[in-house]
Design an enzyme around this catalytic site. Structure first.
Site, short mmCIF file in Angstrom:
data_model
loop_
_atom_site.label_atom_id
_atom_site.label_comp_id
_atom_site.label_asym_id
_atom_site.label_seq_id
_atom_site.Cartn_x
_atom_site.Cartn_y
_atom_site.Cartn_z
N ARG A 253 5.39 -12.87 9.61
CA ARG A 253 6.08 -11.62 9.27
C ARG A 253 7.42 -11.53 10.00
NH1 ARG A 253 4.07 -6.47 9.82
NH2 ARG A 253 2.15 -7.13 8.89
N GLU B 65 0.88 -1.16 0.00
CA GLU B 65 0.00 0.00 0.00
C GLU B 65 0.92 1.21 0.00
OE1 GLU B 65 -2.74 0.27 3.29
OE2 GLU B 65 -3.39 2.25 2.62
N LYS C 43 4.34 0.72 9.65
CA LYS C 43 4.47 1.98 8.91
C LYS C 43 3.88 3.15 9.70
CE LYS C 43 3.01 0.19 4.96
NZ LYS C 43 2.61 -0.01 3.57
#
Ligand code: ATP
Ligand code: MG
Length: 563
Positions: free
Chosen positions: A263, A38, A273
């Site tokens: 992850r 994104e 982020k």
């Protein structure tokens, strides 16, 4: 790129699935993966794991990997992020060829598929606001409540959805929801929102749309449109897979397989982020590319090489269990790579002047120095030597303790590639600080060895004073003092654990003249001091270096302690 699938035993579970599918012909031998960021921030080392996995699989299995921007949220996304992501993936060494895609290019198709679902009685316009939807969601043990708008007719839904699209309703006043099951044990299936109203300009579609698709609705459709075979994502989407599958099945369209992996988490840093953005916005770092950041651009500026990051991603492998990797492992991979690839030079960070009294006043001679003992094909260079040099302040002690073998009054040491010198006197200012050393040298030891076979116990690096270039060195430590800054205690957030000593700037460093034209981002090993990289702040002949890593391998120490 390295080919890991030659040895079938070493395949991680994702590659095993891909290998099995290739064997069984499940996708007609096709392998199409994607990396779907994104564009709402810069990429970090966690993304590198996903990038290396997706692009790595494509390259190893003769497939393709798409770079696709999941740009469905106009409020947080910007072109700046798109550009940086493109730069970073390329820098890491991957190539998507023509396969660059944007989720926003499919907005019309997604809209048409939503209309399909409405016509099938599988989606409805709901007038509850976000808070009301949350409240009617139910609990882990109790079912949710049906929305009072759940049973609208298809005609009414089509009409309202069309008016949502045209912009007749204010933000947040209505949503389009999937009609699934408000009592499903999986929250994601409790009539999830597919579209929300947001009157905001999108960085690519401008003001064309005022309804935007939610991630869960959009993502599978993007994968399906691009005929992805293996849609690889992180574990927290495991619970979303039934919804991913449901949308695609209801529409009866091409159905990729979603596969989840753990992850990457790293010690002494944060990776979300949102948190990285906070550090940038509150000026707690100098920007996304601050060399202390775990971002790809921060690591690039710090001096990390793409090969080191790829090797790290290889080493940590891919599995289904969340864990936290020691930052020291990343630095270990870095050192292994930089040791092979970085030319050696001499630099002095805390200079102490040495005058060699028996060396002729105006003489300058040039000595051979090896550029890289790990790669002799890089040859040698000539370094100047003259009567005045700088050594590291730490390399001298007036009253040395027992185990200090470096320079002290009366002691002889070797200057790397040059001569043996002996300290004859110490000069101090009125406050008693040492300002200069006086030494003598032995001309017979040129090149660093004594013909009479006498030994010295240490070899010092040095820089010729006459030709030295002034430089600034920036030394780094962990950005956080806590192994897991996300585990903030009550009332504090992760910023409470920022390390006040994460950056030390040393002005007045001296580096050898061969660095005069060192290019920004070029990487060097300063002998005995670590790996350094030229910072983009270097200008007008003033060099700024970032220390990428010290020479000491903490990972090897940890491993040996465990063995
Ligand atoms: P963040 O949680 O940092 O905000 P994100 O998941 O929202 O990250 P995206 O831009 O959606 O960021 O991520 C793009 C891809 O990178 C996704 O497929 C995601 O699963 C993957 N990814 C993100 N963070 C990590 C990580 N720490 N380790 C491995 N893969 C990751
Ligand atoms: Mg995301």
């Amino acid at each position: 790129m390295s080919s890991v699938n030659e040895n079938q035993q070493n395949l991680d579970f994702v590659r095993q699935i891909v290998a099995d599918d290739c064997k069984s012909g499940k996708w007609d031998g096709r392998v199409v993966t994607r990396f779907p960021p994104e564009p709402n921030g810069y990429l970090h080392i966690g993304h590198a794991k996903s990038i290396c996995l997706n692009f790595g699989i494509a390259s190893e299995f003769g497939g393709k990997c798409h770079l696709r921007f999941d740009d469905t949220n106009p409020e947080k996304e910007e072109q700046e992020y798109v550009d940086s992501i493109i730069e970073d993936v390329k820098w890491l060494g991957w190539d998507w060829g023509k396969n660059l895609f944007f989720g926003s290019d499919y907005f019309q198709q997604m809209h048409d598929w939503a209309v399909d679902l409405i016509k099938k009685g599988k989606a409805y316009v709901c007038d509850l606001n976000a808070e009301q939807i949350r409240q009617s969601r139910g609990t882990l043990t109790g079912a949710g409540n049906d929305s009072p708008y759940r049973n609208r007719s298809v005609e009414e839904n089509l009409d309202l959805f069309e008016r949502m699209r045209k912009g007749e309703f204010p933000d947040g006043s209505r949503t389009l929801r999937a009609k699934i099951d408000m009592s499903s044990p999986n929250f994601n299936l409790r009539d999830p929102v597919m579209y929300r109203i947001v009157h905001a300009s999108h960085h690519r579609t401008g003001d064309k749309w005022c309804i935007y698709p939610m991630y869960d609705w959009a993502h599978g459709l993007e994968d399906s449109t691009e005929k992805i075979t293996h849609s690889i994502c992180t574990l927290e989407f495991e619970n979303h897979r039934p919804l991913y599958d449901w949308f695609i099945e209801q529409l009866g369209i091409y159905h990729p397989q979603q596969i989840e992996f753990a992850r990457l988490n790293l010690t002494y840093t944060v990776m979300s982020k949102r948190k990285l953005l906070k550090l940038v916005q509150e000026n707690l770092v100098t920007g996304w590319d601050d060399p202390r950041m775990p971002t790809i651009c921060g690591m690039r500026r710090r001096g990390y090489s793409p090969a080191a990051i790829r090797s790290f991603c290889d080493k940590i492998s891919v599995n289904k269990f969340n864990s936290t990797i020691d930052f020291a492992l990343l630095q270990h991979c870095l050192r292994e790579e930089l040791n092979k690839s970085s030319p050696r030079v001499m630099a002095v960070l805390n200079p102490l002047k040495v005058v060699i009294e028996n060396y002729p006043q105006d003489k300058v001679e040039y000595l051979d120095a090896i550029n890289n003992p790990e790669d002799l094909s890089t040859g040698t260079r000539q370094i100047p030597f003259s009567r005045e040099i700088y050594i590291e302040r730490d390399d001298f002690m007036e009253e040395p303790p027992k185990k200090f073998f470096r320079l002290s009054p009366g002691r002889e040491v070797r200057l790397r590639y040059a001569y043996f010198i002996t300290c004859t006197s110490v000069i101090k200012d009125s406050a008693g600080n040492i300002t200069e050393l006086r030494c003598t040298y032995d001309p017979a030891t040129r090149g660093g060895d004594a013909p009479d076979g006498r030994k010295v116990k240490s070899t010092l690096h040095w820089v010729c004073a006459k030709n030295a270039i002034e430089a600034e060195a920036r030394l780094y430590d962990n950005l956080f003092t806590k192994e897991n800054p996300d585990e903030a205690k009550e009332g504090k957030d992760f910023t409470a654990y920022l390390n006040p000593n994460s950056l030390t700037k040393l002005a007045g460093c001296k580096v050898e003249p061969s660095l005069k034209d060192a290019k920004p981002l070029s990487r060097w090993q300063f002998e005995r001091l670590g790996y350094f990289c030229v910072d983009s702040d270097s200008k007008d002949g003033k060099l700024v270096f970032n220390r990428t890593a010290t020479l000491r391998d903490e990972w090897a120490k940890i491993k040996n302690a465990g063995a």
